[in-house]
Design a protein around this motif. Structure first.
Motif, short mmCIF file in Angstrom:
data_model
loop_
_atom_site.label_atom_id
_atom_site.label_comp_id
_atom_site.label_asym_id
_atom_site.label_seq_id
_atom_site.Cartn_x
_atom_site.Cartn_y
_atom_site.Cartn_z
N SER A 1 0.82 -1.21 0.00
CA SER A 1 0.00 0.00 0.00
C SER A 1 0.85 1.26 0.00
O SER A 1 1.61 1.52 0.95
N GLY A 2 0.70 2.07 -1.04
CA GLY A 2 1.39 3.34 -1.07
C GLY A 2 0.88 4.31 -0.01
O GLY A 2 1.64 5.13 0.51
N VAL A 3 -0.40 4.21 0.32
CA VAL A 3 -0.97 5.06 1.37
C VAL A 3 -0.30 4.77 2.71
O VAL A 3 0.11 5.68 3.44
N ALA A 4 -0.17 3.47 3.04
CA ALA A 4 0.47 3.09 4.29
C ALA A 4 1.92 3.55 4.32
O ALA A 4 2.40 4.07 5.34
N LEU A 5 2.63 3.37 3.22
CA LEU A 5 4.05 3.73 3.18
C LEU A 5 4.26 5.23 3.31
O LEU A 5 5.23 5.68 3.93
N GLU A 6 3.38 6.01 2.73
CA GLU A 6 3.48 7.47 2.87
C GLU A 6 3.33 7.88 4.33
O GLU A 6 4.10 8.71 4.84
N ARG A 7 2.39 7.28 5.01
CA ARG A 7 2.22 7.57 6.44
C ARG A 7 3.44 7.11 7.23
O ARG A 7 3.93 7.82 8.12
N ALA A 8 3.95 5.91 6.89
CA ALA A 8 5.10 5.38 7.61
C ALA A 8 6.32 6.28 7.46
O ALA A 8 7.04 6.55 8.43
N ALA A 9 6.57 6.73 6.24
CA ALA A 9 7.72 7.59 6.00
C ALA A 9 7.60 8.91 6.76
O ALA A 9 8.60 9.43 7.28
N THR A 10 6.39 9.42 6.86
CA THR A 10 6.17 10.64 7.64
C THR A 10 6.48 10.41 9.11
O THR A 10 7.14 11.23 9.76
N HIS A 11 6.02 9.29 9.66
CA HIS A 11 6.29 8.98 11.07
C HIS A 11 7.79 8.82 11.31
O HIS A 11 8.31 9.27 12.34
N ALA A 12 8.49 8.18 10.38
CA ALA A 12 9.93 8.00 10.54
C ALA A 12 10.66 9.33 10.51
O ALA A 12 11.61 9.55 11.28
N MET A 13 10.23 10.22 9.65
CA MET A 13 10.86 11.55 9.58
C MET A 13 10.61 12.31 10.87
O MET A 13 11.52 12.97 11.40
N GLU A 14 9.42 12.21 11.40
CA GLU A 14 9.10 12.88 12.66
C GLU A 14 9.96 12.35 13.80
O GLU A 14 10.29 13.08 14.74
N ALA A 15 10.34 11.07 13.71
CA ALA A 15 11.19 10.45 14.74
C ALA A 15 12.68 10.64 14.45
O ALA A 15 13.51 10.20 15.25
#
Length: 224
Positions: free
Chosen positions: A83-97
């Motif tokens: 899922s590209g939707v899931a991965l976009e959210r995941a990448a955002t969370h990783a950047m925030e961390a």
């Protein structure tokens, strides 16, 4: 892929097998702005905490909580989901961390893609899909483990689904620890089984109700 943190399998009804997997799972994620809790899966923490950090492959990474936890604990992570939707959210969370440099995100369809070999840890947490037999995903995960590496597979026990689960008629999508051991040891490679366990835990349902669910847990060491 289904990444489970709240006790629900969320597989939806059995889809037409001609459906595009990316579209199917994008629609699942688009139903909610936040599909999962944002916490790493508890069995990942229990089983990976004692391992020496190296390279990790997170299959069915969802919104990224497990990959982020691994990166926080020293792992260099390749995290994969259809899922590209899931991965976009995941990448955002990783950047925030502040962990964007420790995680590589890949969008792949597990029905046609197979990971490279050589990972120190391969983790498949609740990799349940109506579009992919679990034995196929197990074989793909096992093939990616390096010699002396670890395979960690966690999923719903077919006899441990929550009362509110809508998928009790889909028990063939789930597995016992014994199922996992049998399938793994019949396949290629030589393995030492470290853990094959059924573990109860209390989860909270969609209306705040609580129940006990059962996780099937397999951790195995690849000898060759």
């Amino acid at each position: 892929m289904t990444h489970e943190h709240d006790g629900g399998a969320h597989l939806h009804s059995e889809p037409n097998h001609d459906v595009d997997a990316a579209q199917f799972w994008d629609e699942v994620y688009q139903e909610k702005a936040k599909r999962w809790s944002g916490n790493p899966n508890p069995q990942l923490i229990a089983e990976a905490a004692g391992l020496t950090a190296g390279t990790a492959l997170d299959l069915g990474c969802g919104e990224g909580a497990d990959a982020i936890w691994l990166a926080q604990h020293g792992w260099t992570v390749t995290a994969v989901d259809v899922s590209g939707v899931a991965l976009e959210r995941a990448a955002t969370h990783a950047m925030e961390a502040g962990l964007q440099d420790r995680i590589t995100w890949l969008q792949r369809d597990f029905a046609t893609w197979h990971p490279d070999a050589g990972f120190d840890l391969v983790s498949a947490q609740f990799l349940h899909s109506p579009l992919l037999p679990w034995r196929d995903s197990l074989a793909s995960a096992a093939a990616a483990v390096a010699p002396d590496g670890a395979l960690l597979v966690v999923g719903h026990h077919p006899e441990g689904l929550t009362p509110w689960s809508a998928h009790k008629e889909m028990k063939d999508k789930f597995f016992t620890p014994e199922d996992l051991v049998e399938a793994l040891t019949r396949g290629p490679g030589s393995w030492r089984i470290n853990v094959a366990d059924s573990r109860e835990r209390v989860v909270t349902g969609p209306d705040g109700q609580q129940a006990t669910t059962v996780d099937s847990v397999l951790r195995a060491h690849r000898k060759s």
